[in-house]
Design a protein around this motif. Structure first.
Motif, PDB file in Angstrom:
ATOM      1  N   PHE A 279       0.705  -1.563  -0.109  1.00  0.00           N
ATOM      2  CA  PHE A 279      -0.257  -0.050  -0.329  1.00  0.00           C
ATOM      3  C   PHE A 279       0.620   1.719   0.264  1.00  0.00           C
ATOM      4  O   PHE A 279       0.576   2.684  -0.914  1.00  0.00           O
ATOM      5  CB  PHE A 279      -0.996   0.031   1.227  1.00  0.00           C
ATOM      6  N   PHE A 280       2.051   1.251   1.258  1.00  0.00           N
ATOM      7  CA  PHE A 280       2.966   2.485   0.750  1.00  0.00           C
ATOM      8  C   PHE A 280       3.524   3.088  -0.653  1.00  0.00           C
ATOM      9  O   PHE A 280       3.366   3.558  -0.976  1.00  0.00           O
ATOM     10  CB  PHE A 280       4.115   2.146   1.605  1.00  0.00           C
ATOM     11  N   ALA A 281       3.846   1.685  -1.219  1.00  0.00           N
ATOM     12  CA  ALA A 281       4.630   1.684  -2.657  1.00  0.00           C
ATOM     13  C   ALA A 281       3.381   2.043  -3.527  1.00  0.00           C
ATOM     14  O   ALA A 281       3.931   2.846  -4.150  1.00  0.00           O
ATOM     15  CB  ALA A 281       4.840   0.258  -2.961  1.00  0.00           C
ATOM     16  N   VAL A 282       1.935   1.717  -3.780  1.00  0.00           N
ATOM     17  CA  VAL A 282       0.985   1.526  -4.397  1.00  0.00           C
ATOM     18  C   VAL A 282       0.723   3.970  -4.279  1.00  0.00           C
ATOM     19  O   VAL A 282       0.978   4.562  -4.739  1.00  0.00           O
ATOM     20  CB  VAL A 282       0.092   1.737  -4.138  1.00  0.00           C
ATOM     21  N   GLY A 283       1.052   4.329  -2.958  1.00  0.00           N
ATOM     22  CA  GLY A 283       0.761   5.447  -2.229  1.00  0.00           C
ATOM     23  C   GLY A 283       1.906   6.221  -3.038  1.00  0.00           C
ATOM     24  O   GLY A 283       2.041   7.462  -3.821  1.00  0.00           O
ATOM     25  N   ARG A 284       3.563   5.801  -3.077  1.00  0.00           N
ATOM     26  CA  ARG A 284       4.335   6.229  -3.508  1.00  0.00           C
ATOM     27  C   ARG A 284       3.901   6.160  -5.826  1.00  0.00           C
ATOM     28  O   ARG A 284       4.547   7.176  -6.664  1.00  0.00           O
ATOM     29  CB  ARG A 284       5.973   5.414  -3.486  1.00  0.00           C
TER      30      ARG A 284
END
Length: 165
Positions: free
Chosen positions: A133-138
């Motif tokens: 999820f963090f990577a998708v946010g990035r």
């Protein structure tokens, strides 16, 4: 003297105009300092056969400063092509489509409500899920930063959450 301490030091609660001015001064100061530190290029190289996993892994582990690079170059392993913009657009498009495709599966990071959008799948809260999820946010941040289309039909609830509403 325009130091971080001086900018914040004269902040008075209730003085919205003064707060906005100080915020603007602080952002200008940070932009000047960031410009000196910011790398020229963020280089992304992924294998299209493992596009989603490799891309999320790469995005999740990059230092924040590198994600603020002035430009973004993308290369797909074992594929000819020089990124003059098309390969980069293909990467964002392919990633967005892959995330939507995975949302249709019962174990995907996202799920598809009846309205055709995607939203975080309930119960996805393991360490790897949170990293993804963090990577998708990035990824979303990079798309905004570089003004590129990312075909992710996010639900209004997901958009409100990202906007802090």
């Amino acid at each position: 003297d325009m130091t971080f301490s001086n900018v914040l030091g004269s902040f008075r609660v209730g003085d919205g105009v003064e707060l906005e001015r100080k915020r603007d001064e602080m952002l200008q100061m940070c932009e000047c300092e960031l410009e000196e530190l910011r790398p020229d290029v963020l280089f992304v190289e992924v294998d299209r056969r493992r596009l989603l996993r490799e891309s999320l892994h790469l995005l999740g582990r990059q230092p924040t400063l590198l994600l603020l690079a002035k430009s973004l170059l993308v290369k797909f392993v074992d594929e000819p092509g020089i990124d003059a913009g098309g390969v980069r657009r293909d990467w964002f498009d392919s990633l967005g489509r892959k995330l939507v495709e995975e949302a249709a599966k019962p174990d995907g990071l996202f799920c598809c409500p009846p309205d055709g959008t995607i939203c975080p799948r309930p119960g996805k809260c393991g360490a790897r899920d949170l990293e993804d999820f963090f990577a998708v946010g990035r990824l979303i941040g990079l798309a905004i930063r570089f003004k590129l289309s990312l075909p992710l039909p996010l639900s209004s609830a997901a958009c409100r959450f990202m906007l802090g509403q």
